[in-house]
Design an enzyme around this catalytic site. Structure first.
Site, short mmCIF file in Angstrom:
data_model
loop_
_atom_site.label_atom_id
_atom_site.label_comp_id
_atom_site.label_asym_id
_atom_site.label_seq_id
_atom_site.Cartn_x
_atom_site.Cartn_y
_atom_site.Cartn_z
N VAL A 1 3.98 -11.66 4.87
CA VAL A 1 5.01 -11.56 5.93
C VAL A 1 4.80 -12.67 6.96
O VAL A 1 5.76 -13.32 7.39
CB VAL A 1 4.98 -10.15 6.58
CG1 VAL A 1 5.83 -10.12 7.84
CG2 VAL A 1 5.47 -9.10 5.58
N GLN B 1 -0.77 -5.84 8.04
CA GLN B 1 -1.49 -7.11 8.19
C GLN B 1 -1.14 -8.05 7.04
O GLN B 1 -2.00 -8.79 6.55
CB GLN B 1 -3.00 -6.87 8.25
CG GLN B 1 -3.48 -6.33 9.59
CD GLN B 1 -3.29 -7.33 10.72
OE1 GLN B 1 -3.21 -8.54 10.50
NE2 GLN B 1 -3.21 -6.84 11.94
N SER B 2 0.11 -8.04 6.63
CA SER B 2 0.51 -8.84 5.47
C SER B 2 0.44 -10.35 5.74
O SER B 2 1.08 -10.85 6.68
CB SER B 2 1.94 -8.47 5.09
OG SER B 2 2.42 -9.36 4.11
N ASN B 3 -0.32 -11.03 4.92
CA ASN B 3 -0.33 -12.50 4.99
C ASN B 3 1.00 -13.06 4.50
O ASN B 3 1.47 -14.10 4.96
CB ASN B 3 -1.46 -13.05 4.12
CG ASN B 3 -2.81 -12.51 4.55
OD1 ASN B 3 -3.21 -12.72 5.69
ND2 ASN B 3 -3.49 -11.79 3.66
#
Ligand code: PLP
Length: 328
Positions: free
Chosen positions: A77, A73-75
């Site tokens: 990325v 859930q990387s912001n």
């Protein structure tokens, strides 16, 4: 120096500095939020500031693909994938772990933006960084022009963007004749913390930068912050002498680990939502607010202090971790 660095405009700046009066009244301290969740581009957050400088360098080097890594859930990325598109490039991202059942939140947006996602099959950040390196080399061998952005965009250029953000908030504070006792920040890959600390030094201020780690062990954070501030100092050609006591990292609110919510974070998210209509996120800012509430409650942060809480964004994570956010 800062003004002459190439910058690819993405963020809507300055972001607001807002009072949160009901939360402040309940806690007995004055809290202001620096709304870096409102940087705007592709749902905003702190990574957008970093990417302005990183993408500018990528374009300068004639890159055609950005390569980075992060959590499922990387912001980082998500915003890297969007910034690549705006700059006419592709994005490839190595994600911790393996494909799970979740498809919502940042992951949905990564796919919508057409980022190529590679699963690292491990949660180990060092291993993920190694895979990012390997993917970059492979792309180069295939004739592409990749530009590598380490996990979280925490490089000296990422930090430089936060020197600028400190300049911005100092101006907003000056306009209101306010002198905060603390900056509170979420410490993840450490570039934002290091950049704010570098910024405080750069502008000759003495405001303590209080970091709450949500990802790495305290010692690892301290090492990374030291290295990043020193690299940033030599890059901007300024002595930003750090002493050990300048680096404040609290590991008490991490809970079971990165991206695993705690009951206190869940409660902090709900409380801020219901008091102020402001949405925090489950991975980063919710834990940091849980820390602020606890530190104030225990009198470690004195009553009547003035705090600037950096809201670094991450709200798409609310959807990615929907089953963890609400207390059923
Ligand atoms: C990445 C991130 C942080 C942490 O920033 P770092 O520079 O990685 O330490 C904090 N909040 C949110 C919402 C983020 O996405």
């Amino acid at each position: 120096m800062l003004d002459s660095l190439p910058r690819f405009p993405l963020a809507t700046l300055p972001t607001p500095l807002e009072e949160v009066p009901r939360l402040s009244r309940e806690l007995g301290v004055r809290v202001l939020m620096k709304r870096d969740d409102l940087t705007g581009f592709a749902l905003g957050g702190n990574k957008v500031r970093k990417l302005e400088f990183l993408v500018a360098e990528a374009l300068d080097k004639h890159a055609d693909v950005l390569v980075t890594g992060g959590g499922i859930q990387s912001n980082h990325v998500r915003t890297t994938a969007a910034a690549a598109r705006k700059a006419g490039m592709h994005a490839v991202a190595v994600l911790f772990s393996s494909p799970g059942s979740e498809t919502n939140g940042n992951l949905l947006l990564d796919r919508l933006l057409g980022a190529e996602l590679i699963y690292a099959g491990t949660d180990d950040k060092i291993e993920t960084d190694r895979m990012v390196q390997k993917v970059t080399e492979d792309l180069r061998a295939q004739g592409h022009h990749p530009y590598l952005i380490p996990v979280g965009g925490s490089t000296r250029l990422g930090c430089v963007s936060y020197i600028g953000a400190v300049g911005e908030v100092l101006e907003q504070l000056r306009a209101r004749a306010l002198k905060p006792d603390y900056f509170f920040i979420t410490t993840g890959s450490c570039g934002t913390h290091a950049g704010i600390l570098a910024g405080v030094k750069y502008y000759g201020e003495r405001i303590p930068v209080y970091g709450i780690t949500v990802s790495r062990a305290v010692n690892e954070c301290r090492e990374r912050i030291t290295r990043l501030v020193n690299e940033t100092a030599s890059f901007v050609g300024r002595e930003l002498a750090l002493s050990d006591s300048d680096i404040i990292v609290n590991g008490d609110y991490l809970g079971p680990g990165y991206a695993q919510i705690t009951p206190e974070a869940r409660e902090a998210i709900r409380r801020v939502a219901r008091l102020e209509g402001i949405l925090l996120d489950p991975v980063y800012t919710g834990k940091t607010m849980a820390g602020v509430i606890d530190l104030v409650g225990r009198g470690i942060i004195p009553r009547d202090s003035t705090l600037v809480f950096w809201h670094t964004g991450g709200q798409p994570g609310l959807f990615g971790f929907a089953n963890q956010v609400l207390d059923h």
